[in-house]
Design an enzyme around this catalytic site. Structure first.
Site, PDB file in Angstrom:
ATOM      1  N   PHE A 191       0.595  -1.025  -0.111  1.00 35.91           N
ATOM      2  CA  PHE A 191       0.157  -0.078   0.125  1.00 35.91           C
ATOM      3  C   PHE A 191       0.936   1.218  -0.032  1.00 35.91           C
ATOM      4  O   PHE A 191       0.820   2.293  -0.970  1.00 35.91           O
ATOM      5  CB  PHE A 191      -0.997  -0.048   1.247  1.00 35.91           C
ATOM      6  CG  PHE A 191      -1.320   1.379   1.718  1.00 35.91           C
ATOM      7  CD1 PHE A 191      -2.042   2.354   0.934  1.00 35.91           C
ATOM      8  CD2 PHE A 191      -1.531   1.687   3.018  1.00 35.91           C
ATOM      9  CE1 PHE A 191      -2.350   3.441   1.202  1.00 35.91           C
ATOM     10  CE2 PHE A 191      -1.738   2.717   3.517  1.00 35.91           C
ATOM     11  CZ  PHE A 191      -2.555   3.705   2.712  1.00 35.91           C
ATOM     12  N   LEU A 248       5.766 -10.357  -2.071  1.00 36.99           N
ATOM     13  CA  LEU A 248       4.408 -10.496  -2.588  1.00 36.99           C
ATOM     14  C   LEU A 248       3.309 -11.494  -1.885  1.00 36.99           C
ATOM     15  O   LEU A 248       2.429 -11.882  -2.302  1.00 36.99           O
ATOM     16  CB  LEU A 248       4.523 -11.011  -4.034  1.00 36.99           C
ATOM     17  CG  LEU A 248       5.225 -10.392  -5.014  1.00 36.99           C
ATOM     18  CD1 LEU A 248       5.200 -10.784  -6.252  1.00 36.99           C
ATOM     19  CD2 LEU A 248       4.746  -8.786  -5.165  1.00 36.99           C
ATOM     20  N   THR A 301       1.719 -10.096   0.633  1.00 40.16           N
ATOM     21  CA  THR A 301       0.355  -9.182   0.690  1.00 40.16           C
ATOM     22  C   THR A 301       0.660  -8.246  -0.502  1.00 40.16           C
ATOM     23  O   THR A 301      -0.446  -7.446  -0.848  1.00 40.16           O
ATOM     24  CB  THR A 301       0.298  -8.440   2.059  1.00 40.16           C
ATOM     25  OG1 THR A 301       1.651  -7.644   2.337  1.00 40.16           O
ATOM     26  CG2 THR A 301       0.318  -9.402   3.127  1.00 40.16           C
ATOM     27  N   TYR A 310       4.938  -5.639  18.097  1.00 44.80           N
ATOM     28  CA  TYR A 310       5.129  -5.049  16.813  1.00 44.80           C
ATOM     29  C   TYR A 310       6.131  -3.659  17.047  1.00 44.80           C
ATOM     30  O   TYR A 310       7.144  -3.555  16.368  1.00 44.80           O
ATOM     31  CB  TYR A 310       3.843  -4.634  16.293  1.00 44.80           C
ATOM     32  CG  TYR A 310       4.182  -3.781  15.142  1.00 44.80           C
ATOM     33  CD1 TYR A 310       4.592  -3.855  13.925  1.00 44.80           C
ATOM     34  CD2 TYR A 310       3.532  -2.560  15.151  1.00 44.80           C
ATOM     35  CE1 TYR A 310       4.716  -3.193  12.682  1.00 44.80           C
ATOM     36  CE2 TYR A 310       3.704  -1.314  14.316  1.00 44.80           C
ATOM     37  CZ  TYR A 310       4.330  -1.951  13.021  1.00 44.80           C
ATOM     38  OH  TYR A 310       4.519  -0.754  11.926  1.00 44.80           O
ATOM     39  N   LYS A 358      10.082  -2.668  15.880  1.00 42.79           N
ATOM     40  CA  LYS A 358      10.324  -1.798  15.116  1.00 42.79           C
ATOM     41  C   LYS A 358      11.483  -0.786  16.034  1.00 42.79           C
ATOM     42  O   LYS A 358      12.320  -0.377  15.219  1.00 42.79           O
ATOM     43  CB  LYS A 358       9.254  -0.860  14.947  1.00 42.79           C
ATOM     44  CG  LYS A 358       8.029  -1.532  13.851  1.00 42.79           C
ATOM     45  CD  LYS A 358       8.814  -1.238  12.442  1.00 42.79           C
ATOM     46  CE  LYS A 358       7.942  -1.488  11.384  1.00 42.79           C
ATOM     47  NZ  LYS A 358       8.522  -1.364  10.044  1.00 42.79           N
ATOM     48  N   ARG A 385      -6.283   7.987  17.381  1.00 43.31           N
ATOM     49  CA  ARG A 385      -5.044   7.903  16.404  1.00 43.31           C
ATOM     50  C   ARG A 385      -4.572   9.084  15.756  1.00 43.31           C
ATOM     51  O   ARG A 385      -5.707   9.885  15.296  1.00 43.31           O
ATOM     52  CB  ARG A 385      -5.308   6.716  15.354  1.00 43.31           C
ATOM     53  CG  ARG A 385      -5.713   5.323  16.063  1.00 43.31           C
ATOM     54  CD  ARG A 385      -4.244   4.826  16.689  1.00 43.31           C
ATOM     55  NE  ARG A 385      -4.456   3.591  17.409  1.00 43.31           N
ATOM     56  CZ  ARG A 385      -4.976   3.093  18.788  1.00 43.31           C
ATOM     57  NH1 ARG A 385      -5.252   4.464  19.664  1.00 43.31           N
ATOM     58  NH2 ARG A 385      -4.875   1.988  19.148  1.00 43.31           N
ATOM     59  N   ARG A 417      -8.965  -5.034  22.045  1.00 38.26           N
ATOM     60  CA  ARG A 417      -7.852  -5.958  21.514  1.00 38.26           C
ATOM     61  C   ARG A 417      -6.730  -5.513  22.325  1.00 38.26           C
ATOM     62  O   ARG A 417      -6.328  -4.457  22.548  1.00 38.26           O
ATOM     63  CB  ARG A 417      -7.781  -5.728  20.117  1.00 38.26           C
ATOM     64  CG  ARG A 417      -8.916  -6.454  19.368  1.00 38.26           C
ATOM     65  CD  ARG A 417      -8.753  -6.041  17.883  1.00 38.26           C
ATOM     66  NE  ARG A 417      -9.701  -7.073  16.938  1.00 38.26           N
ATOM     67  CZ  ARG A 417      -9.898  -6.977  15.963  1.00 38.26           C
ATOM     68  NH1 ARG A 417      -9.415  -5.990  15.365  1.00 38.26           N
ATOM     69  NH2 ARG A 417     -10.537  -7.679  15.228  1.00 38.26           N
TER      70      ARG A 417
END
Length: 309
Positions: A11, A33, A35, A141, A145, A208, A265
């Site tokens: 994206f 590839l 995603t 995650y 990073k 956000r 979540r």
């Protein structure tokens, strides 16, 4: 410039590739590839189907392309997936970045790394969060990073390189998968266009910093031309709640949105917004797309059938 974009069929990566091409740069893409979709890319762009976790294959591509700049966007981006399998997340986001840095060192290339602002600063961070805020990520995650950022800083100290880090807010825009697990703007626009009820996980008050992909591409171009290494937040500086976002989508679509609600979540922050003062001062960059304009671009793209280009 000769540029290699890892994750370039994704994206954000495909928009960045277009932006470099539009100013006359020579661009190649490395993407496994899993995603990414080649159809997102200009036909002039060579695509090397290689994972950043494959150090030898990655090094061979860098040796063949000879880029002056590597924009490293290939990543595992799903916070929930990182909670479920932190080792897999680290293989891509930490080891993959180390592989990119080593390939760049061998080829004499500079690296621009797409990090995260939204998942990095933590639950107790000042809002908006500045780059000198000590990171306390709430999920593997963000931890991975931040670890990758430390290897980038180490490379600069150890080898005298000029690699840089862009800490991205919640990036949205056309080409983001409306059926995916990340990207609430695209997901909600997709559901609203089909007359389905979007689901908010939590009470909807969580915030956000939503930044349009076109503005993010412009930030990478500015960082590519910067004369020194740096760490820059790339966002709008504004908090937007999920409930407010749903209202904006309703206004843009002409269909009032009445979301359903599910349990919050694990690993997801309550509030997030980025202080972008440094990027404005050092890069001359500032987000130019309003939330209403950006959401309208996504909704129009969904109505057009979600074309790759």
């Amino acid at each position: 410039m000769r540029i290699l974009v890892t994750g370039g069929a994704g994206f954000i990566g495909s928009h960045l590739t277009d932006a470099f091409l539009s100013r006359g740069d020579e661009v190649a893409v490395l993407d496994d590839l899993s995603t990414g979709r080649p159809g997102r890319l200009d036909p002039r762009v060579a695509v090397h189907q290689v994972s950043v976790t494959d150090a030898a294959a990655l090094a061979a591509v860098v040796d063949a392309v000879r880029p002056e700049l590597i924009c490293h966007l290939a990543a595992q981006i799903d916070v929930r997936a990182s909670v479920e399998d932190p080792a897999a997340d680290a293989r891509t986001n930490v080891i993959g970045t180390i592989n990119v840095l080593e390939a760049a060192r061998a080829g004499g290339a500079r690296v621009l790394f797409a990090s995260t602002g939204g998942a990095l600063y933590g639950m107790d961070a000042a809002i908006p969060s500045a780059e000198d805020q000590f990171p306390e990520p709430e999920a593997p995650y963000g931890t991975a990073k931040y670890c990758a950022e430390q290897y980038i800083g180490l490379a600069n100290r150890l080898h005298g390189t000029a690699h840089s880090v862009l800490r991205l807010g919640n990036v949205y825009g056309p080409r983001q998968d409306p059926a995916g697990e990340a990207g609430v703007v695209a997901i909600f626009c997709g559901k609203v266009s089909r007359g389905e009820q979007p689901v908010i996980y939590g009470d909807g008050g969580q915030t956000r910093d939503y930044v349009h992909v076109g503005d993010v591409a412009d930030a990478f171009l500015a960082a590519a031309d910067a004369p020194r290494p740096g760490v820059w937040n790339i966002g709008t500086g504004a908090e937007t709640s999920i409930l407010t976002l749903a209202d904006v989508i309703g206004q843009v679509s002409g269909r009032p949105v009445e979301p359903g609600f599910g349990p919050a979540r694990p690993g997801e922050l309550r509030r997030s917004a980025l202080d972008v003062t440094r990027a404005a001062g050092e890069l001359g960059w500032k987000a130019a797309t309003s939330l209403e304009e950006g959401v309208a671009s996504v909704y129009a793209w969904v109505l057009a059938g979600e074309p790759d280009r």
